[in-house]
Design a protein around this motif. Structure first.
Motif, PDB file in Angstrom:
ATOM      1  N   ALA A  30      -1.339  -3.565  -8.484  1.00 25.40           N
ATOM      2  CA  ALA A  30      -1.889  -2.208  -8.516  1.00 25.40           C
ATOM      3  C   ALA A  30      -0.955  -1.247  -9.236  1.00 25.40           C
ATOM      4  CB  ALA A  30      -2.132  -1.700  -7.102  1.00 25.40           C
ATOM      5  N   SER A  31      -1.555  -0.237  -9.843  1.00 25.19           N
ATOM      6  CA  SER A  31      -0.815   0.872 -10.440  1.00 25.19           C
ATOM      7  C   SER A  31      -1.434   2.214 -10.090  1.00 25.19           C
ATOM      8  CB  SER A  31      -0.753   0.714 -11.968  1.00 25.19           C
ATOM      9  OG  SER A  31      -0.037  -0.449 -12.335  1.00 25.19           O
ATOM     10  N   GLU A  32      -2.441   2.215  -9.205  1.00 26.69           N
ATOM     11  CA  GLU A  32      -3.096   3.458  -8.803  1.00 26.69           C
ATOM     12  C   GLU A  32      -2.113   4.388  -8.093  1.00 26.69           C
ATOM     13  OE1 GLU A  32      -6.384   0.403  -9.057  1.00 26.69           O
ATOM     14  OE2 GLU A  32      -4.338   0.459  -8.288  1.00 26.69           O
ATOM     15  N   ARG A  33      -2.418   5.674  -8.093  1.00 28.93           N
ATOM     16  CA  ARG A  33      -1.519   6.665  -7.508  1.00 28.93           C
ATOM     17  C   ARG A  33      -1.641   6.771  -5.993  1.00 28.93           C
ATOM     18  NH1 ARG A  33       2.651   8.353 -10.212  1.00 28.93           N
ATOM     19  NH2 ARG A  33       2.471  10.555  -9.689  1.00 28.93           N
ATOM     20  N   THR A 187       3.513   7.129  -6.695  1.00 29.58           N
ATOM     21  CA  THR A 187       2.489   6.301  -6.062  1.00 29.58           C
ATOM     22  C   THR A 187       2.723   6.275  -4.553  1.00 29.58           C
ATOM     23  OG1 THR A 187       2.054   4.914  -7.981  1.00 29.58           O
ATOM     24  CG2 THR A 187       1.622   3.938  -5.832  1.00 29.58           C
ATOM     25  N   VAL A 188       1.663   6.522  -3.800  1.00 30.47           N
ATOM     26  CA  VAL A 188       1.749   6.535  -2.340  1.00 30.47           C
ATOM     27  C   VAL A 188       0.802   5.484  -1.775  1.00 30.47           C
ATOM     28  CG1 VAL A 188       1.395   7.877  -0.233  1.00 30.47           C
ATOM     29  CG2 VAL A 188       2.386   8.974  -2.253  1.00 30.47           C
ATOM     30  N   ILE A 189       1.338   4.631  -0.910  1.00 33.27           N
ATOM     31  CA  ILE A 189       0.539   3.635  -0.199  1.00 33.27           C
ATOM     32  C   ILE A 189       0.502   4.039   1.265  1.00 33.27           C
ATOM     33  CG2 ILE A 189       0.331   1.208   0.459  1.00 33.27           C
ATOM     34  CD1 ILE A 189       1.960   0.508  -2.033  1.00 33.27           C
ATOM     35  N   GLN A 190      -0.683   4.302   1.783  1.00 34.14           N
ATOM     36  CA  GLN A 190      -0.802   4.732   3.176  1.00 34.14           C
ATOM     37  C   GLN A 190      -1.416   3.624   4.033  1.00 34.14           C
ATOM     38  OE1 GLN A 190      -2.215   8.427   6.012  1.00 34.14           O
ATOM     39  NE2 GLN A 190      -2.496   8.564   3.810  1.00 34.14           N
TER      40      GLN A 190
END
Length: 243
Positions: A30-33, A187-190
């Motif tokens: 992944a490279s999504e924000r 990039t933030v992964i929640q």
């Protein structure tokens, strides 16, 4: 289509401490924000967060952030990925705010002058310069969580992982922290069990029994996830309840 390598790349990652499968064949790039990871308690979400941050080494597979192996190269991992835990007391180890903010930067082996400058900068950005010598244990949980966030941001990572950071906070404090996180330019992964928290994200993974059950836009993944959770909640069999 871009030929650039993905910012986050997990390849066939498995983890089975004591023979119990916690993560199985996680394959994810992944490279999504803004990325959400949902699942019920005990599904493997927190373990996945720790693996992505390089805090837990998988039994097999590779974990790369911006091309670096976060398990093999801990110095690179510190600069590339930060994690904010559910309970700030599991993260804070120093008595004052300034000492806590300095710790990660010193682990990165930055010069003292740069450490001091980064600490001063992050405190000023949050209008908390007066906190520098404050004693952490006298602060509220929301304030301690903000200290943890500032400590992570001071290291300027490319990826920040949030593991249920709003749990235990009252509504005003949670909303304030949400606004701070929404403004972060990385990039933030929640990680969450609550689909509402990630409904506006770019991408959502649903983890079930240590595997990726669904992966895609929130509008595709979340309705299926919620339907499954309601179905499981309607059962009378209490043995299915996760701890």
């Amino acid at each position: 289509m871009s030929d650039e390598a993905p910012l986050i790349a997990l390849r066939q990652v498995s983890y089975a401490p004591g023979g119990a499968n916690v993560l199985s064949d996680i394959d994810f790039a992944a490279s999504e924000r803004r990325i959400g990871i949902v699942g019920r308690n005990g599904s493997g979400k927190t373990t996945l967060a720790r693996v992505m941050a390089g805090l837990v080494a998988p039994d097999s597979g590779t974990v790369r952030i911006a091309g670096a192996d976060v398990v093999a190269d801990r110095k690179a991992a510190l600069a590339l990925v930060g994690i904010l835990f559910q309970n700030p007391d599991h993260q804070i180890i120093f008595p004052t705010v300034a000492e806590e903010l300095r710790f990660g930067l010193l682990q990165m082996r930055l010069p003292e002058e740069e450490v001091d400058a980064r600490v001063a900068d992050v405190l000023a950005r949050f209008d908390r310069s007066h906190w520098a010598e404050a004693t952490v244990h006298t602060m509220s949980q929301g304030q301690r969580q903000l200290v943890c966030l500032m400590a992570v941001l001071a290291m300027a990572p490319q990826v920040i992982i949030l593991d249920e950071p709003f749990s235990g906070l009252d509504i005003p404090t949670a909303l304030q922290l949400e606004r701070r996180l929404a403004a972060i330019d990385c990039t933030v992964i929640q990680i969450t069990h609550d689909p509402r928290m990630v409904a506006d994200h770019d991408r959502v993974l649903w983890i079930e029994n240590g595997r990726i059950e669904e992966d895609g836009p929130p509008a595709s993944v979340l309705p299926v996830f919620e339907a499954r959770m309601h179905e499981q909640g309607a059962r009378d069999d209490r043995t299915d309840l996760a701890g």
